[in-house]
Write a protein that holds these residues in place. Structure first.
Motif, PDB file in Angstrom:
ATOM      1  N   LEU A   1      -3.040  -6.151 -11.958  1.00  0.00           N
ATOM      2  CA  LEU A   1      -1.870  -5.502 -11.363  1.00  0.00           C
ATOM      3  C   LEU A   1      -2.267  -4.226 -10.627  1.00  0.00           C
ATOM      4  CD1 LEU A   1       0.846  -5.942 -14.108  1.00  0.00           C
ATOM      5  CD2 LEU A   1       0.817  -6.969 -11.859  1.00  0.00           C
ATOM      6  N   SER A   2      -3.210  -3.439 -11.219  1.00  0.00           N
ATOM      7  CA  SER A   2      -3.593  -2.196 -10.548  1.00  0.00           C
ATOM      8  C   SER A   2      -4.385  -2.497  -9.283  1.00  0.00           C
ATOM      9  CB  SER A   2      -4.389  -1.299 -11.494  1.00  0.00           C
ATOM     10  OG  SER A   2      -5.472  -1.993 -12.025  1.00  0.00           O
ATOM     11  N   ALA A   3      -5.182  -3.584  -9.298  1.00  0.00           N
ATOM     12  CA  ALA A   3      -5.878  -3.966  -8.067  1.00  0.00           C
ATOM     13  C   ALA A   3      -4.879  -4.429  -7.011  1.00  0.00           C
ATOM     14  CB  ALA A   3      -6.897  -5.060  -8.349  1.00  0.00           C
ATOM     15  N   LEU A   4      -3.783  -5.051  -7.488  1.00  0.00           N
ATOM     16  CA  LEU A   4      -2.747  -5.525  -6.570  1.00  0.00           C
ATOM     17  C   LEU A   4      -2.071  -4.366  -5.845  1.00  0.00           C
ATOM     18  CD1 LEU A   4      -1.959  -8.422  -6.087  1.00  0.00           C
ATOM     19  CD2 LEU A   4      -0.034  -8.118  -7.592  1.00  0.00           C
ATOM     20  N   CYS A   5      -1.943  -3.212  -6.541  1.00  0.00           N
ATOM     21  CA  CYS A   5      -1.367  -2.016  -5.900  1.00  0.00           C
ATOM     22  C   CYS A   5      -2.165  -1.653  -4.652  1.00  0.00           C
ATOM     23  CB  CYS A   5      -1.378  -0.832  -6.863  1.00  0.00           C
ATOM     24  SG  CYS A   5      -0.260  -1.002  -8.234  1.00  0.00           S
ATOM     25  N   VAL A   6      -3.516  -1.788  -4.737  1.00  0.00           N
ATOM     26  CA  VAL A   6      -4.355  -1.501  -3.579  1.00  0.00           C
ATOM     27  C   VAL A   6      -4.109  -2.522  -2.473  1.00  0.00           C
ATOM     28  CG1 VAL A   6      -6.720  -1.208  -2.795  1.00  0.00           C
ATOM     29  CG2 VAL A   6      -6.078  -0.462  -5.051  1.00  0.00           C
ATOM     30  N   CYS A   7      -3.938  -3.794  -2.882  1.00  0.00           N
ATOM     31  CA  CYS A   7      -3.708  -4.847  -1.888  1.00  0.00           C
ATOM     32  C   CYS A   7      -2.446  -4.581  -1.088  1.00  0.00           C
ATOM     33  CB  CYS A   7      -3.576  -6.198  -2.564  1.00  0.00           C
ATOM     34  SG  CYS A   7      -5.071  -6.707  -3.298  1.00  0.00           S
ATOM     35  N   ILE A   8      -1.427  -4.002  -1.733  1.00  0.00           N
ATOM     36  CA  ILE A   8      -0.190  -3.691  -1.026  1.00  0.00           C
ATOM     37  C   ILE A   8      -0.477  -2.718   0.106  1.00  0.00           C
ATOM     38  CG2 ILE A   8       1.957  -2.403  -1.270  1.00  0.00           C
ATOM     39  CD1 ILE A   8       2.347  -3.737  -3.906  1.00  0.00           C
ATOM     40  N   LEU A   9      -1.333  -1.745  -0.158  1.00  0.00           N
ATOM     41  CA  LEU A   9      -1.672  -0.751   0.862  1.00  0.00           C
ATOM     42  C   LEU A   9      -2.553  -1.368   1.947  1.00  0.00           C
ATOM     43  CD1 LEU A   9      -1.775   2.170   1.842  1.00  0.00           C
ATOM     44  CD2 LEU A   9      -3.711   2.521   0.345  1.00  0.00           C
ATOM     45  N   THR A  10      -3.591  -2.090   1.540  1.00  0.00           N
ATOM     46  CA  THR A  10      -4.573  -2.546   2.519  1.00  0.00           C
ATOM     47  C   THR A  10      -4.170  -3.845   3.199  1.00  0.00           C
ATOM     48  OG1 THR A  10      -5.773  -3.725   0.810  1.00  0.00           O
ATOM     49  CG2 THR A  10      -6.459  -1.492   1.239  1.00  0.00           C
ATOM     50  N   GLN A  11      -3.333  -4.637   2.549  1.00  0.00           N
ATOM     51  CA  GLN A  11      -2.877  -5.929   3.067  1.00  0.00           C
ATOM     52  C   GLN A  11      -4.030  -6.878   3.364  1.00  0.00           C
ATOM     53  OE1 GLN A  11      -0.039  -4.964   6.186  1.00  0.00           O
ATOM     54  NE2 GLN A  11       1.478  -5.065   4.565  1.00  0.00           N
ATOM     55  N   THR A  12      -5.090  -6.771   2.597  1.00  0.00           N
ATOM     56  CA  THR A  12      -6.172  -7.738   2.700  1.00  0.00           C
ATOM     57  C   THR A  12      -6.879  -7.814   1.358  1.00  0.00           C
ATOM     58  OG1 THR A  12      -8.257  -8.264   3.752  1.00  0.00           O
ATOM     59  CG2 THR A  12      -7.694  -5.955   3.603  1.00  0.00           C
ATOM     60  N   LEU A  13      -7.597  -8.936   1.139  1.00  0.00           N
ATOM     61  CA  LEU A  13      -8.370  -9.065  -0.098  1.00  0.00           C
ATOM     62  C   LEU A  13      -9.861  -8.969   0.188  1.00  0.00           C
ATOM     63  CD1 LEU A  13      -6.479 -12.002  -1.798  1.00  0.00           C
ATOM     64  CD2 LEU A  13      -6.475  -9.649  -2.530  1.00  0.00           C
ATOM     65  N   ASP A  14     -10.201  -8.784   1.481  1.00  0.00           N
ATOM     66  CA  ASP A  14     -11.602  -8.713   1.878  1.00  0.00           C
ATOM     67  C   ASP A  14     -12.131  -7.316   1.570  1.00  0.00           C
ATOM     68  OD1 ASP A  14     -14.010  -8.617   3.139  1.00  0.00           O
ATOM     69  OD2 ASP A  14     -13.366  -9.837   4.832  1.00  0.00           O
ATOM     70  N   LEU A  15     -13.161  -7.241   0.708  1.00  0.00           N
ATOM     71  CA  LEU A  15     -13.624  -5.926   0.259  1.00  0.00           C
ATOM     72  C   LEU A  15     -14.236  -5.114   1.396  1.00  0.00           C
ATOM     73  CD1 LEU A  15     -15.133  -6.849  -3.198  1.00  0.00           C
ATOM     74  CD2 LEU A  15     -13.042  -5.634  -2.759  1.00  0.00           C
ATOM     75  N   GLN A  16     -14.896  -5.781   2.337  1.00  0.00           N
ATOM     76  CA  GLN A  16     -15.480  -5.045   3.459  1.00  0.00           C
ATOM     77  C   GLN A  16     -14.372  -4.457   4.346  1.00  0.00           C
ATOM     78  OE1 GLN A  16     -18.004  -3.529   4.139  1.00  0.00           O
ATOM     79  NE2 GLN A  16     -19.388  -4.526   5.533  1.00  0.00           N
ATOM     80  N   GLU A  17     -13.295  -5.217   4.526  1.00  0.00           N
ATOM     81  CA  GLU A  17     -12.196  -4.710   5.341  1.00  0.00           C
ATOM     82  C   GLU A  17     -11.498  -3.545   4.632  1.00  0.00           C
ATOM     83  OE1 GLU A  17     -10.081  -8.013   7.027  1.00  0.00           O
ATOM     84  OE2 GLU A  17      -8.435  -6.678   7.595  1.00  0.00           O
ATOM     85  N   ILE A  18     -11.335  -3.663   3.310  1.00  0.00           N
ATOM     86  CA  ILE A  18     -10.764  -2.559   2.534  1.00  0.00           C
ATOM     87  C   ILE A  18     -11.622  -1.314   2.716  1.00  0.00           C
ATOM     88  CG2 ILE A  18     -10.328  -1.751   0.171  1.00  0.00           C
ATOM     89  CD1 ILE A  18      -9.531  -4.529  -0.578  1.00  0.00           C
ATOM     90  N   SER A  19     -12.957  -1.489   2.742  1.00  0.00           N
ATOM     91  CA  SER A  19     -13.850  -0.347   2.924  1.00  0.00           C
ATOM     92  C   SER A  19     -13.676   0.271   4.304  1.00  0.00           C
ATOM     93  CB  SER A  19     -15.299  -0.795   2.746  1.00  0.00           C
ATOM     94  OG  SER A  19     -15.454  -1.494   1.556  1.00  0.00           O
ATOM     95  N   PHE A  20     -13.619  -0.570   5.343  1.00  0.00           N
ATOM     96  CA  PHE A  20     -13.471  -0.043   6.699  1.00  0.00           C
ATOM     97  C   PHE A  20     -12.200   0.778   6.846  1.00  0.00           C
ATOM     98  CE2 PHE A  20     -16.700  -2.993   8.467  1.00  0.00           C
ATOM     99  CZ  PHE A  20     -17.355  -2.075   9.255  1.00  0.00           C
ATOM    100  N   GLN A  21     -11.116   0.316   6.192  1.00  0.00           N
ATOM    101  CA  GLN A  21      -9.848   1.022   6.337  1.00  0.00           C
ATOM    102  C   GLN A  21      -9.885   2.446   5.795  1.00  0.00           C
ATOM    103  OE1 GLN A  21      -6.652  -1.138   4.637  1.00  0.00           O
ATOM    104  NE2 GLN A  21      -6.848  -2.872   6.028  1.00  0.00           N
ATOM    105  N   GLN A  22     -10.883   2.741   4.943  1.00  0.00           N
ATOM    106  CA  GLN A  22     -10.871   4.029   4.268  1.00  0.00           C
ATOM    107  C   GLN A  22     -11.764   5.070   4.921  1.00  0.00           C
ATOM    108  OE1 GLN A  22     -10.871   3.763  -0.116  1.00  0.00           O
ATOM    109  NE2 GLN A  22     -11.233   1.614   0.188  1.00  0.00           N
ATOM    110  N   GLY A  23     -12.139   4.878   6.199  1.00  0.00           N
ATOM    111  CA  GLY A  23     -13.041   5.845   6.809  1.00  0.00           C
ATOM    112  C   GLY A  23     -12.808   6.011   8.285  1.00  0.00           C
ATOM    113  N   ILE A  24     -13.762   6.680   8.946  1.00  0.00           N
ATOM    114  CA  ILE A  24     -13.578   6.972  10.367  1.00  0.00           C
ATOM    115  C   ILE A  24     -13.984   5.799  11.243  1.00  0.00           C
ATOM    116  CG2 ILE A  24     -13.781   9.482  10.232  1.00  0.00           C
ATOM    117  CD1 ILE A  24     -16.759   9.112  10.854  1.00  0.00           C
TER     118      ILE A  24
END
Lengths: 361, 169
Positions: free
Chosen positions: A149-172
């Motif tokens: 459930l706590s990982a799902l909270c992140v998915c709501i923000l990032t709207q993807t399950l791809d870890l590399q894409e989640i990483s890209f979203q968090q930087g410049i």
């Protein structure tokens, strides 16, 4: 795939040797002792010596155990955890397996680990092992719910399950996306190019800090660490499911435990604490984030990425060790009621708040 | 080429583990063989680009259901101290059911035309498509299964707590 063999496997071995030493030293300092001091300078080679000793020991299989299952069980514990490492991105240019549902897969893989523990406990044919196994299974099944459930909270923000894409979203390095301060559009402070810690998931949606707390507690339980180390409670169950193991097979079980700590720490850093992104923001003409990210296409991008990811992860591991030597072990009823009566409802509420944050603000 | 080798390896594993389930008398071994079978199936799904199905298979069957099953077997078996062995019953109805199922599957397979090409499968974000389909085309079955799960949950909570109390009073 290749990152797992070239980077993760050597890193895992080195990490285990160092972190066992670190665990003994930290626990010693917290209890006002010196810890290992004899082998090597300041006891640095103590774990290497212990490992050599373990390899030399006799491989004992109990007479009434199910022999083949008993022998294969440590591998069944380690392999799913090691498989989990193949989904972690290391740097902007060094991704993992191209898998659009990597996070989902990671959660599934973590849950497979319990099967190895069950086989180990059952094959040992020992009452202590069996009790430890029952506890372990109950624990891992119940803590999977708040973890997911706590990982799902992140998915709501990032709207993807791809870890590399989640990483890209968090930087410049992100493209086609504007990051506002704390994710609130009405504040109208664009931090996309500022980067640093301001674009990490916990700062893009501050409510995720609470989600991370739940993730951290659940991950302690998933990796059987104190205060949730009931499956191997020394004072009551000898060593739980690993009572009958000795020598190298026991070393593999320990390796799996420390690998699990590392895996959940990696997952926590990637999901919440900015993955391979630098914590330093661009301030005016002081381009700290640009300098500590590296330029595209060069080796510096790899080095900075791995450096930030690994140092943040090791910090989380240190936090796990600190927690272990601070809190006493919980009782089994406290353990399950914490999971089902506190963490799961709170995680559900957080899920709704996160959705509202995403939709309304 | 490499993919085909791995595919046949998975198929071989699943067939072998099913044979172990059939021929083995020990229930715990059978449960483990079932696990091997389910993981092999998940591997086959993965190789055929059905990523979501593969992970779901792993999480729900291999991870969840089987742990509970092994759990039950362990509790009945080693702690109670008696051996727990399976015997074969109902030979004739079993053979009838499996043969008719085989006939149905073979006929369906021969009549169907599976044409999805590699390009069709690889387009876009797989899991996003699954999510959109679940919420639009298959919304009704999705919601119905949700209600079913809720009923199960309430039933489990009831049997675990208040039901017992009321029977005592």
């Amino acid at each position: 795939m290749l990152s797992t063999i070239y980077f993760m496997l050597p890193f895992l071995v080195l990490y285990t040797i160092l972190v066992v030493y670190a665990e003994r030293k930290i626990s010693a300092f917290m209890q006002d002792r010196l810890g290992p001091m004899e082998v090597g300078y300041y006891g640095l080679l103590q774990t290497v010596a212990d490992l050599l000793k373990l390899i030399q020991k006799e491989d004992i299989v109990p007479a009434t155990a199910s022999k083949s299952l008993f022998k294969i069980a440590p591998l069944l514990i380690f392999v799913p955890i090691f498989l989990g490492f193949s989904f972690l991105p290391l740097s902007p240019a060094w991704g993992s397996s191209p898998f659009s549902s990597a996070l989902f897969f990671l959660v599934a893989i973590i849950s497979l680990d319990v099967i190895g523990i069950i086989v180990a406990g059952w094959a040992s044919n020992n009452k202590y092992s069996m009790l430890g196994t029952l506890r372990s299974a109950a624990q891992i099944i119940s803590y999977e719910v708040p973890l997911g459930l706590s990982a799902l909270c992140v998915c709501i923000l990032t709207q993807t399950l791809d870890l590399q894409e989640i990483s890209f979203q968090q930087g410049i390095l992100v493209k086609d996306q504007t990051n506002f301060l704390f994710g609130i559009k009405s504040l109208d402070v664009d931090v996309t190019l500022t980067g640093g810690f301001l674009t990490w998931n916990v700062f893009r949606m501050p409510i995720l800090l609470f989600a991370w707390c739940i993730f951290f507690i659940a991950s302690l339980a998933e990796s059987n660490r104190a205060p949730f180390d009931l499956p191997e409670a020394e004072s009551e169950l000898v060593a739980g499911f690993q009572t009958e193991y000795s020598g190298f097979r026991w070393a593999v079980i320990m390796l799996a435990e420390y690998a699990m700590m590392l895996l959940v720490s990696f997952a926590g850093v990637i999901l919440f604490w900015g993955s391979w992104n630098t914590p330093l923001p661009n301030i005016g003409s002081l381009k700290l984030a640009d300098w500590t990210t590296g330029s595209t296409g060069s080796i510096s991008l790899h080095l900075w990425g791995i450096f930030w990811l690994v140092s943040k992860t090791l910090f989380t591991v240190a936090l796990q060790i600190w927690v272990r030597w601070t809190y006493p072990r919980m009782r089994i009823d406290q353990l399950t009621s914490l999971s089902w009566k506190l963490l799961t409802p709170v995680a559900l509420v957080l899920l709704i708040i996160c959705s509202l944050w995403k939709l309304v603000l | 080429m490499m993919q085909e080798v791995i595919l046949y390896l998975f198929i071989g594993f699943s067939i072998m583990s099913v044979l172990v389930i059939l021929l083995n008398r020990n229930v715990f071994y059978s449960a483990l063989a079932l696990l091997t079978c389910l993981i092999s199936l998940s591997g086959i799904y993965g190789l055929l680009q059905a990523e979501f199905l593969a992970v779901t298979q792993l999480l729900i069957y291999a991870g969840g259901v089987l742990v509970l099953m092994i759990f039950g077997i362990m509790l009945t078996n080693r702690i109670a101290g008696k051996s727990f062995e399976s015997k074969s019953h109902n030979w004739i109805p079993g053979i009838l059911v499996t043969t008719s199922l085989l006939v149905v599957l073979v006929i369906t397979f021969q009549n169907s035309s599976i044409k999805a090409t590699q390009n069709e499968l690889n387009t876009g974000n797989h899991i996003r498509n699954v999510g959109i389909e679940l919420m639009s085309t298959y919304a009704a079955p999705f919601e119905v299964s949700g209600v079913l799960l809720l009923v199960c949950l309430i039933g489990a909570a009831l049997t675990a707590s208040s039901f017992k109390k009321s029977s005592h009073e």
